[in-house]
Motif scaffolding. Structure first.
Motif, PDB file in Angstrom:
ATOM      1  N   VAL A  18       4.591   1.281   5.806  1.00 50.47           N
ATOM      2  CA  VAL A  18       3.289   0.913   5.702  1.00 50.47           C
ATOM      3  C   VAL A  18       3.332  -0.478   5.986  1.00 50.47           C
ATOM      4  N   ARG A  27      -9.731  -2.799   5.340  1.00 48.47           N
ATOM      5  CA  ARG A  27      -9.601  -3.065   3.921  1.00 48.47           C
ATOM      6  C   ARG A  27     -10.723  -2.305   3.176  1.00 48.47           C
ATOM      7  N   ASP A  40       1.444  -4.114   6.618  1.00 53.37           N
ATOM      8  CA  ASP A  40       0.115  -4.980   6.504  1.00 53.37           C
ATOM      9  C   ASP A  40       0.332  -6.264   7.483  1.00 53.37           C
ATOM     10  N   ALA A  79      -9.212   7.997  -2.038  1.00 53.07           N
ATOM     11  CA  ALA A  79      -8.094   7.620  -0.941  1.00 53.07           C
ATOM     12  C   ALA A  79      -7.815   8.642  -0.046  1.00 53.07           C
ATOM     13  N   SER A 109      -8.365   0.378  -4.525  1.00 53.47           N
ATOM     14  CA  SER A 109      -7.547  -0.473  -4.954  1.00 53.47           C
ATOM     15  C   SER A 109      -7.205  -0.005  -6.536  1.00 53.47           C
ATOM     16  N   ASN A 112      -2.215  -1.187   7.483  1.00 55.88           N
ATOM     17  CA  ASN A 112      -3.076  -1.251   6.295  1.00 55.88           C
ATOM     18  C   ASN A 112      -3.723  -2.817   6.150  1.00 55.88           C
ATOM     19  N   ARG A 113      -4.984  -2.678   5.857  1.00 56.18           N
ATOM     20  CA  ARG A 113      -5.800  -3.898   5.807  1.00 56.18           C
ATOM     21  C   ARG A 113      -5.888  -4.663   7.105  1.00 56.18           C
ATOM     22  N   THR A 116      -0.669   3.859  -2.572  1.00 57.19           N
ATOM     23  CA  THR A 116      -2.179   4.501  -2.192  1.00 57.19           C
ATOM     24  C   THR A 116      -1.860   5.527  -1.160  1.00 57.19           C
ATOM     25  N   GLY A 148       0.870  -1.328   0.162  1.00 55.18           N
ATOM     26  CA  GLY A 148      -0.092  -0.120   0.089  1.00 55.18           C
ATOM     27  C   GLY A 148       0.846   1.215   0.195  1.00 55.18           C
ATOM     28  N   LYS A 149       2.208   1.487  -0.417  1.00 56.00           N
ATOM     29  CA  LYS A 149       3.003   2.419  -0.348  1.00 56.00           C
ATOM     30  C   LYS A 149       2.228   3.400  -1.207  1.00 56.00           C
TER      31      LYS A 149
END
Length: 436
Positions: free
Chosen positions: A120, A180, A122, A209, A185, A152-153, A18, A15-16
Protein backbone atom coordinates in the motif's frame (compact mmCIF):
# COMPACT_ATOMS: atom_id res chain seq x y z
CA UNK A 1 -5.14 -25.21 -2.94
CA UNK A 2 -4.86 -22.09 -0.81
CA UNK A 3 -3.60 -18.72 -2.08
CA UNK A 4 -1.31 -16.70 0.21
CA UNK A 5 -0.63 -12.97 0.22
CA UNK A 6 0.94 -10.34 2.49
CA UNK A 7 -0.35 -6.76 2.75
CA UNK A 8 2.45 -4.37 3.67
CA UNK A 9 3.65 -0.81 3.13
CA UNK A 10 6.71 1.46 3.43
CA UNK A 11 5.51 2.73 6.83
CA UNK A 12 2.71 2.78 9.38
CA UNK A 13 -0.50 4.69 8.85
CA UNK A 14 -0.90 4.33 5.08
CA UNK A 15 -3.92 2.02 4.98
CA UNK A 16 -2.80 -1.60 5.44
CA UNK A 17 -5.62 -2.49 7.83
CA UNK A 18 -8.30 -0.88 5.67
CA UNK A 19 -7.11 -2.70 2.54
CA UNK A 20 -6.80 -6.01 4.38
CA UNK A 21 -10.32 -5.77 5.79
CA UNK A 22 -11.76 -4.63 2.46
CA UNK A 23 -10.16 -7.45 0.45
CA UNK A 24 -11.11 -10.03 3.06
CA UNK A 25 -14.76 -8.93 3.08
CA UNK A 26 -14.94 -8.56 -0.72
CA UNK A 27 -13.65 -12.09 -1.24
CA UNK A 28 -15.86 -13.47 1.51
CA UNK A 29 -18.85 -11.83 -0.18
CA UNK A 30 -17.94 -13.84 -3.27
CA UNK A 31 -18.16 -17.07 -1.30
CA UNK A 32 -14.46 -17.56 -0.56
CA UNK A 33 -13.14 -18.70 2.81
CA UNK A 34 -10.61 -16.10 3.91
CA UNK A 35 -8.13 -16.55 6.75
CA UNK A 36 -6.28 -13.51 8.11
CA UNK A 37 -3.13 -13.25 10.19
CA UNK A 38 -1.36 -10.30 11.76
CA UNK A 39 2.42 -10.05 11.49
CA UNK A 40 3.84 -8.60 14.67
CA UNK A 41 2.64 -8.07 18.23
CA UNK A 42 -0.54 -6.06 17.55
CA UNK A 43 -3.40 -7.41 19.69
CA UNK A 44 -6.11 -5.14 18.22
CA UNK A 45 -6.14 -5.89 14.47
CA UNK A 46 -6.98 -9.63 14.74
CA UNK A 47 -10.41 -8.75 16.14
CA UNK A 48 -11.12 -6.62 13.05
CA UNK A 49 -9.96 -9.50 10.85
CA UNK A 50 -12.43 -11.82 12.58
CA UNK A 51 -15.31 -9.43 11.88
CA UNK A 52 -14.33 -9.20 8.20
CA UNK A 53 -13.88 -12.95 7.62
CA UNK A 54 -15.96 -14.75 10.22
CA UNK A 55 -12.82 -16.67 11.21
CA UNK A 56 -10.49 -16.09 14.17
CA UNK A 57 -7.21 -14.36 13.29
CA UNK A 58 -3.94 -14.76 15.20
CA UNK A 59 -0.54 -13.08 15.38
CA UNK A 60 2.59 -14.50 13.80
CA UNK A 61 5.83 -12.93 14.99
CA UNK A 62 9.31 -13.87 13.85
CA UNK A 63 11.08 -12.28 16.83
CA UNK A 64 8.98 -13.95 19.50
CA UNK A 65 8.06 -17.22 17.75
CA UNK A 66 10.18 -19.97 16.26
CA UNK A 67 9.36 -21.49 12.88
CA UNK A 68 7.54 -24.45 14.40
CA UNK A 69 5.17 -22.16 16.27
CA UNK A 70 4.53 -20.04 13.18
CA UNK A 71 3.92 -23.16 11.08
CA UNK A 72 1.42 -24.40 13.65
CA UNK A 73 -0.45 -21.09 13.71
CA UNK A 74 -0.68 -20.63 9.94
CA UNK A 75 -1.81 -24.23 9.45
CA UNK A 76 -5.30 -23.00 10.34
CA UNK A 77 -5.35 -21.58 6.82
CA UNK A 78 -5.16 -25.05 5.29
CA UNK A 79 -8.92 -25.16 4.66
CA UNK A 80 -9.18 -21.54 3.43
CA UNK A 81 -9.31 -20.40 -0.18
CA UNK A 82 -7.05 -17.44 0.51
CA UNK A 83 -4.90 -16.28 3.44
CA UNK A 84 -4.04 -12.63 4.04
CA UNK A 85 -1.26 -11.63 6.41
CA UNK A 86 -1.41 -7.99 7.41
CA UNK A 87 1.99 -6.51 8.12
CA UNK A 88 3.04 -4.06 10.80
CA UNK A 89 4.98 -0.81 10.31
CA UNK A 90 7.07 -0.91 7.12
CA UNK A 91 7.86 -4.09 5.19
CA UNK A 92 11.41 -4.48 6.52
CA UNK A 93 10.98 -2.81 9.89
CA UNK A 94 12.10 -4.98 12.77
CA UNK A 95 14.68 -4.91 15.52
CA UNK A 96 18.45 -4.96 15.14
CA UNK A 97 19.06 -8.31 16.82
CA UNK A 98 17.54 -11.51 15.52
CA UNK A 99 15.05 -13.26 17.81
CA UNK A 100 13.46 -16.71 17.70
CA UNK A 101 13.29 -16.86 13.88
CA UNK A 102 13.87 -13.30 12.66
CA UNK A 103 13.76 -9.63 13.55
CA UNK A 104 9.98 -9.26 13.73
CA UNK A 105 9.76 -7.73 10.25
CA UNK A 106 6.82 -8.49 7.99
CA UNK A 107 9.36 -9.45 5.33
CA UNK A 108 10.41 -12.40 7.51
CA UNK A 109 6.89 -13.86 7.34
CA UNK A 110 6.62 -13.19 3.58
CA UNK A 111 9.90 -14.98 2.88
CA UNK A 112 9.32 -17.81 5.36
CA UNK A 113 5.91 -18.69 3.89
CA UNK A 114 6.63 -17.79 0.28
CA UNK A 115 3.74 -15.33 0.09
CA UNK A 116 4.12 -12.36 -2.30
CA UNK A 117 3.62 -8.82 -1.01
CA UNK A 118 1.06 -6.22 -2.04
CA UNK A 119 2.32 -2.79 -1.04
CA UNK A 120 0.00 0.00 0.00
CA UNK A 121 1.64 3.21 -1.18
CA UNK A 122 0.48 6.66 -0.08
CA UNK A 123 1.89 9.09 -2.66
CA UNK A 124 0.73 12.23 -0.82
CA UNK A 125 3.20 15.03 -1.42
CA UNK A 126 5.04 13.14 -4.17
CA UNK A 127 4.53 11.55 -7.55
CA UNK A 128 7.23 9.57 -9.40
CA UNK A 129 9.21 9.21 -6.19
CA UNK A 130 6.57 6.72 -5.05
CA UNK A 131 7.79 4.40 -7.79
CA UNK A 132 11.37 4.74 -6.57
CA UNK A 133 10.26 3.75 -3.08
CA UNK A 134 8.34 0.74 -4.36
CA UNK A 135 11.27 -0.34 -6.54
CA UNK A 136 13.63 -0.04 -3.59
CA UNK A 137 11.39 -2.22 -1.46
CA UNK A 138 11.10 -4.76 -4.28
CA UNK A 139 14.87 -5.06 -4.66
CA UNK A 140 15.98 -4.70 -1.03
CA UNK A 141 15.93 -8.37 -0.01
CA UNK A 142 16.15 -11.48 -2.12
CA UNK A 143 13.45 -13.96 -1.22
CA UNK A 144 10.76 -11.33 -0.70
CA UNK A 145 8.63 -11.08 -3.84
CA UNK A 146 6.58 -8.01 -4.70
CA UNK A 147 3.24 -8.74 -6.39
CA UNK A 148 2.30 -5.12 -7.00
CA UNK A 149 0.95 -2.01 -5.35
CA UNK A 150 -2.30 -0.34 -4.40
CA UNK A 151 -2.15 3.45 -4.27
CA UNK A 152 -4.01 5.12 -1.42
CA UNK A 153 -5.16 8.72 -0.95
CA UNK A 154 -4.37 9.90 -4.47
CA UNK A 155 -5.17 13.58 -4.89
CA UNK A 156 -6.50 13.63 -8.47
CA UNK A 157 -6.62 11.73 -11.75
CA UNK A 158 -3.54 13.64 -12.92
CA UNK A 159 -1.69 12.68 -9.74
CA UNK A 160 -2.69 9.05 -10.19
CA UNK A 161 -1.54 9.06 -13.82
CA UNK A 162 1.93 10.39 -12.90
CA UNK A 163 2.43 7.73 -10.26
CA UNK A 164 1.01 4.90 -12.39
CA UNK A 165 3.28 5.71 -15.32
CA UNK A 166 6.35 5.73 -13.11
CA UNK A 167 5.42 2.41 -11.51
CA UNK A 168 4.76 0.76 -14.86
CA UNK A 169 8.12 2.02 -16.15
CA UNK A 170 9.67 0.32 -13.11
CA UNK A 171 7.82 -2.88 -14.09
CA UNK A 172 5.63 -2.81 -10.98
CA UNK A 173 1.99 -3.79 -11.31
CA UNK A 174 -0.64 -1.33 -10.09
CA UNK A 175 -3.78 -3.04 -8.87
CA UNK A 176 -5.70 0.16 -8.30
CA UNK A 177 -5.78 3.64 -6.80
CA UNK A 178 -7.95 4.82 -3.93
CA UNK A 179 -9.00 8.46 -3.64
CA UNK A 180 -9.39 9.95 -0.19
CA UNK A 181 -12.52 8.58 1.51
CA UNK A 182 -13.09 9.76 5.08
CA UNK A 183 -16.10 7.48 5.60
CA UNK A 184 -13.93 4.38 5.95
CA UNK A 185 -11.38 5.88 8.31
CA UNK A 186 -11.11 3.71 11.43
CA UNK A 187 -11.16 5.65 14.75
CA UNK A 188 -7.97 5.65 16.83
CA UNK A 189 -6.78 6.28 20.36
CA UNK A 190 -3.36 6.35 22.02
CA UNK A 191 -2.56 2.62 21.71
CA UNK A 192 -3.89 2.23 18.17
CA UNK A 193 -7.30 1.65 16.66
CA UNK A 194 -10.39 1.75 18.84
CA UNK A 195 -11.14 -1.92 19.34
CA UNK A 196 -13.61 -3.74 17.11
CA UNK A 197 -15.82 -4.76 20.04
CA UNK A 198 -16.28 -1.09 20.97
CA UNK A 199 -17.58 -0.11 17.52
CA UNK A 200 -21.20 -1.04 16.95
CA UNK A 201 -21.02 -0.10 13.28
CA UNK A 202 -17.79 -1.94 12.45
CA UNK A 203 -19.56 -4.47 10.19
CA UNK A 204 -21.11 -1.78 8.01
CA UNK A 205 -17.82 0.14 7.98
CA UNK A 206 -16.04 -2.94 6.61
CA UNK A 207 -18.83 -3.44 4.06
CA UNK A 208 -18.33 0.13 2.87
CA UNK A 209 -14.57 -0.40 2.68
CA UNK A 210 -15.12 -3.56 0.58
CA UNK A 211 -17.48 -1.69 -1.76
CA UNK A 212 -15.11 1.26 -2.11
CA UNK A 213 -12.00 -0.86 -2.68
CA UNK A 214 -13.78 -3.15 -5.16
CA UNK A 215 -14.78 -0.05 -7.13
CA UNK A 216 -11.21 1.23 -7.41
CA UNK A 217 -9.02 -1.89 -7.16
CA UNK A 218 -8.91 -4.96 -9.41
CA UNK A 219 -9.54 -7.45 -6.59
CA UNK A 220 -9.47 -10.35 -9.07
CA UNK A 221 -5.97 -9.37 -10.18
CA UNK A 222 -4.87 -9.15 -6.54
CA UNK A 223 -6.20 -12.66 -5.93
CA UNK A 224 -4.44 -14.01 -9.03
CA UNK A 225 -1.17 -12.54 -7.74
CA UNK A 226 -1.34 -14.63 -4.57
CA UNK A 227 0.96 -17.63 -4.36
CA UNK A 228 -0.35 -21.18 -4.32
CA UNK A 229 0.24 -22.56 -0.86
CA UNK A 230 -0.49 -26.06 0.37
CA UNK A 231 0.79 -26.42 3.92
CA UNK A 232 0.58 -29.58 5.90
CA UNK A 233 -1.06 -29.31 9.33
CA UNK A 234 1.74 -28.73 11.83
CA UNK A 235 2.49 -31.77 13.97
CA UNK A 236 3.65 -29.77 16.99
CA UNK A 237 1.49 -27.33 18.91
CA UNK A 238 2.39 -24.12 20.64
CA UNK A 239 5.01 -24.08 23.36
CA UNK A 240 2.58 -22.52 25.85
CA UNK A 241 1.72 -23.83 29.30
CA UNK A 242 -1.62 -22.63 30.68
CA UNK A 243 -1.35 -20.82 34.03
CA UNK A 244 -3.87 -23.22 35.55
CA UNK A 245 -6.57 -25.78 34.83
CA UNK A 246 -9.35 -23.26 35.59
CA UNK A 247 -8.53 -19.67 34.68
CA UNK A 248 -10.56 -16.64 35.78
CA UNK A 249 -9.89 -14.08 33.04
CA UNK A 250 -10.79 -10.39 33.36
CA UNK A 251 -12.49 -9.40 30.13
CA UNK A 252 -14.16 -6.08 29.29
CA UNK A 253 -13.31 -2.68 27.79
CA UNK A 254 -10.60 -2.13 30.43
CA UNK A 255 -9.04 -5.59 30.11
CA UNK A 256 -9.03 -6.77 26.51
CA UNK A 257 -5.44 -7.04 25.27
CA UNK A 258 -5.03 -10.78 24.95
CA UNK A 259 -3.25 -12.47 22.07
CA UNK A 260 -5.77 -14.90 20.55
CA UNK A 261 -3.17 -17.64 20.17
CA UNK A 262 -2.54 -17.61 23.93
CA UNK A 263 -6.17 -18.28 24.78
CA UNK A 264 -6.35 -20.97 22.10
CA UNK A 265 -3.21 -22.60 23.45
CA UNK A 266 -4.57 -22.62 26.98
CA UNK A 267 -7.79 -24.25 25.82
CA UNK A 268 -5.91 -26.72 23.61
CA UNK A 269 -3.93 -27.80 26.68
CA UNK A 270 -7.19 -28.55 28.47
CA UNK A 271 -7.65 -25.36 30.48
CA UNK A 272 -11.09 -23.92 31.15
CA UNK A 273 -11.49 -20.13 30.97
CA UNK A 274 -14.22 -18.25 32.81
CA UNK A 275 -14.44 -14.51 32.18
CA UNK A 276 -15.51 -11.76 34.56
CA UNK A 277 -15.88 -8.01 34.16
CA UNK A 278 -14.20 -5.74 36.72
CA UNK A 279 -16.01 -2.78 35.12
CA UNK A 280 -19.33 -4.47 35.87
CA UNK A 281 -18.10 -4.97 39.46
CA UNK A 282 -17.77 -8.72 39.03
CA UNK A 283 -15.33 -10.80 41.07
CA UNK A 284 -13.23 -13.69 39.75
CA UNK A 285 -14.62 -17.20 40.08
CA UNK A 286 -13.46 -18.29 43.54
CA UNK A 287 -13.15 -21.90 42.36
CA UNK A 288 -10.60 -21.04 39.65
CA UNK A 289 -6.96 -22.06 40.00
CA UNK A 290 -5.59 -18.71 38.85
CA UNK A 291 -6.81 -15.20 38.09
CA UNK A 292 -5.37 -13.40 35.06
CA UNK A 293 -5.78 -9.66 34.41
CA UNK A 294 -4.66 -8.78 30.85
CA UNK A 295 -3.81 -5.33 29.58
CA UNK A 296 -6.22 -2.84 28.11
CA UNK A 297 -7.30 0.66 29.04
CA UNK A 298 -7.62 0.82 32.85
CA UNK A 299 -6.49 4.45 32.70
CA UNK A 300 -9.75 5.33 30.93
CA UNK A 301 -11.80 3.61 33.65
CA UNK A 302 -9.64 4.10 36.76
CA UNK A 303 -12.36 5.88 38.76
CA UNK A 304 -14.88 3.12 38.12
CA UNK A 305 -12.39 0.37 38.94
CA UNK A 306 -11.47 2.13 42.17
CA UNK A 307 -15.14 2.38 43.16
CA UNK A 308 -16.10 -1.22 42.36
CA UNK A 309 -16.04 -2.76 45.84
CA UNK A 310 -17.21 -6.25 44.86
CA UNK A 311 -14.46 -6.62 42.26
CA UNK A 312 -11.80 -5.35 44.65
CA UNK A 313 -12.84 -7.46 47.62
CA UNK A 314 -13.31 -10.54 45.45
CA UNK A 315 -9.85 -10.17 43.93
CA UNK A 316 -8.24 -9.64 47.34
CA UNK A 317 -10.00 -12.71 48.70
CA UNK A 318 -8.86 -14.78 45.71
CA UNK A 319 -5.24 -13.65 46.19
CA UNK A 320 -5.20 -14.90 49.79
CA UNK A 321 -4.87 -18.47 48.52
CA UNK A 322 -4.59 -18.36 44.71
CA UNK A 323 -2.16 -16.83 42.22
CA UNK A 324 -3.11 -13.59 40.49
CA UNK A 325 -1.16 -12.25 37.51
CA UNK A 326 -1.48 -8.96 35.66
CA UNK A 327 -0.06 -7.88 32.32
CA UNK A 328 0.56 -4.17 31.64
CA UNK A 329 -2.81 -2.55 32.44
CA UNK A 330 -3.66 -5.54 34.61
CA UNK A 331 -0.34 -5.08 36.42
CA UNK A 332 -1.22 -1.43 37.06
CA UNK A 333 -4.58 -2.42 38.57
CA UNK A 334 -2.82 -4.88 40.89
CA UNK A 335 -0.75 -1.93 42.11
CA UNK A 336 -1.37 0.59 44.87
CA UNK A 337 -2.42 3.54 42.73
CA UNK A 338 -2.92 4.82 39.19
CA UNK A 339 -2.78 8.54 38.38
CA UNK A 340 -4.84 9.42 35.31
CA UNK A 341 -4.05 11.92 32.56
CA UNK A 342 -5.71 14.74 34.55
CA UNK A 343 -3.42 14.11 37.51
CA UNK A 344 -6.06 12.43 39.70
CA UNK A 345 -4.79 9.46 41.69
CA UNK A 346 -7.11 6.45 41.94
CA UNK A 347 -6.56 3.75 44.51
CA UNK A 348 -6.08 0.36 42.91
CA UNK A 349 -6.25 -3.09 44.51
CA UNK A 350 -2.96 -2.88 46.43
CA UNK A 351 -1.89 -6.47 45.86
CA UNK A 352 1.39 -4.95 44.68
CA UNK A 353 3.03 -1.65 45.57
CA UNK A 354 3.30 -0.39 41.99
CA UNK A 355 2.43 3.29 41.43
CA UNK A 356 1.93 4.47 37.84
CA UNK A 357 1.00 7.78 36.26
CA UNK A 358 -0.44 8.86 32.93
CA UNK A 359 -0.08 12.51 33.90
CA UNK A 360 3.65 12.09 33.34
CA UNK A 361 3.15 10.40 29.99
CA UNK A 362 6.00 8.49 28.39
CA UNK A 363 5.85 5.83 25.66
CA UNK A 364 7.35 2.42 26.39
CA UNK A 365 7.47 0.28 23.26
CA UNK A 366 9.38 -2.79 22.16
CA UNK A 367 10.08 -6.49 22.39
CA UNK A 368 11.05 -7.93 25.76
CA UNK A 369 12.99 -11.04 26.75
CA UNK A 370 12.46 -11.87 30.43
CA UNK A 371 14.28 -14.45 32.52
CA UNK A 372 12.10 -15.23 35.52
CA UNK A 373 13.76 -14.87 38.92
CA UNK A 374 10.76 -16.58 40.51
CA UNK A 375 7.78 -18.58 39.27
CA UNK A 376 4.70 -16.96 37.79
CA UNK A 377 1.51 -18.73 36.76
CA UNK A 378 2.36 -21.25 34.03
CA UNK A 379 6.13 -20.73 34.15
CA UNK A 380 8.94 -21.75 36.46
CA UNK A 381 11.88 -19.72 37.73
CA UNK A 382 14.54 -19.52 35.03
CA UNK A 383 12.04 -19.62 32.15
CA UNK A 384 12.82 -17.27 29.27
CA UNK A 385 9.68 -15.49 28.10
CA UNK A 386 9.32 -13.45 24.93
CA UNK A 387 6.81 -10.64 24.86
CA UNK A 388 6.07 -7.07 23.87
CA UNK A 389 5.56 -3.87 25.87
CA UNK A 390 3.48 -0.89 24.72
CA UNK A 391 2.08 1.70 27.12
CA UNK A 392 2.32 5.37 28.07
CA UNK A 393 2.46 5.12 31.83
CA UNK A 394 5.37 6.22 33.99
CA UNK A 395 6.52 4.19 36.98
CA UNK A 396 6.45 6.30 40.14
CA UNK A 397 7.29 3.38 42.43
CA UNK A 398 7.96 -0.33 41.92
CA UNK A 399 8.90 -1.40 45.47
CA UNK A 400 8.22 -5.12 45.43
CA UNK A 401 10.64 -7.94 44.68
CA UNK A 402 11.49 -7.98 40.94
CA UNK A 403 9.85 -10.83 39.06
CA UNK A 404 12.43 -11.08 36.27
CA UNK A 405 15.50 -9.71 34.64
CA UNK A 406 14.12 -8.08 31.51
CA UNK A 407 16.05 -7.13 28.37
CA UNK A 408 14.95 -5.24 25.29
CA UNK A 409 15.65 -6.52 21.79
CA UNK A 410 19.16 -5.03 21.82
CA UNK A 411 20.05 -6.94 24.99
CA UNK A 412 19.94 -3.88 27.24
CA UNK A 413 18.53 -4.39 30.73
CA UNK A 414 15.40 -2.32 31.36
CA UNK A 415 13.78 -1.05 34.56
CA UNK A 416 10.36 -2.64 33.97
CA UNK A 417 11.22 -5.85 35.81
CA UNK A 418 7.73 -6.79 36.91
CA UNK A 419 6.93 -7.49 40.56
CA UNK A 420 5.90 -10.23 42.94
CA UNK A 421 4.39 -10.17 46.41
CA UNK A 422 2.61 -13.06 48.04
CA UNK A 423 0.43 -14.73 45.42
CA UNK A 424 0.48 -11.69 43.10
CA UNK A 425 2.76 -11.20 40.12
CA UNK A 426 2.77 -8.69 37.29
CA UNK A 427 4.68 -7.66 34.18
CA UNK A 428 4.60 -4.68 31.87
CA UNK A 429 5.11 -6.93 28.83
CA UNK A 430 2.43 -9.06 27.19
CA UNK A 431 3.54 -12.68 26.93
CA UNK A 432 3.77 -14.08 23.40
CA UNK A 433 5.82 -17.28 23.73
CA UNK A 434 8.30 -19.14 25.90
CA UNK A 435 11.69 -20.03 24.43
CA UNK A 436 11.83 -23.71 23.59
Amino acid sequence: MTAGLVISAPASGVGKTTLTLALARAWRNRGLNVQCFKSGPDYIDPAFHAVATGRASVNVDSWAMDRTTIAHLVSRGTDADVVLAEGSMGLFDGVAARGASGTGATADIAEMLGWPVVLVIDPSGQAQTAAAIAAGLRDYRAGVRLAGVVLNRVASSRHEDLVRRALLEADIAVFGALPRHAEISLPKRHLGLVQAEEQAEIGSLIDEAARFVSEHVDVDAVLRAAADWSPQPAANGLNVTPPGQRIALARDAAFSFVYPHMLEAWRAAGAEISTFSPLADEAPDASADVCWLPGGYPELHAGQLAANARFRSGLLAFAETGPVHGECGGYMVLGAGLTDAEGVRHEMTGLLGLETSFARRRMHLGYRLATLAAPMPGHQAGARLRGHEFHYSTILAQPDTPLAVVHDATGAVIAETGSRRGHATGTFFHLIAEDR
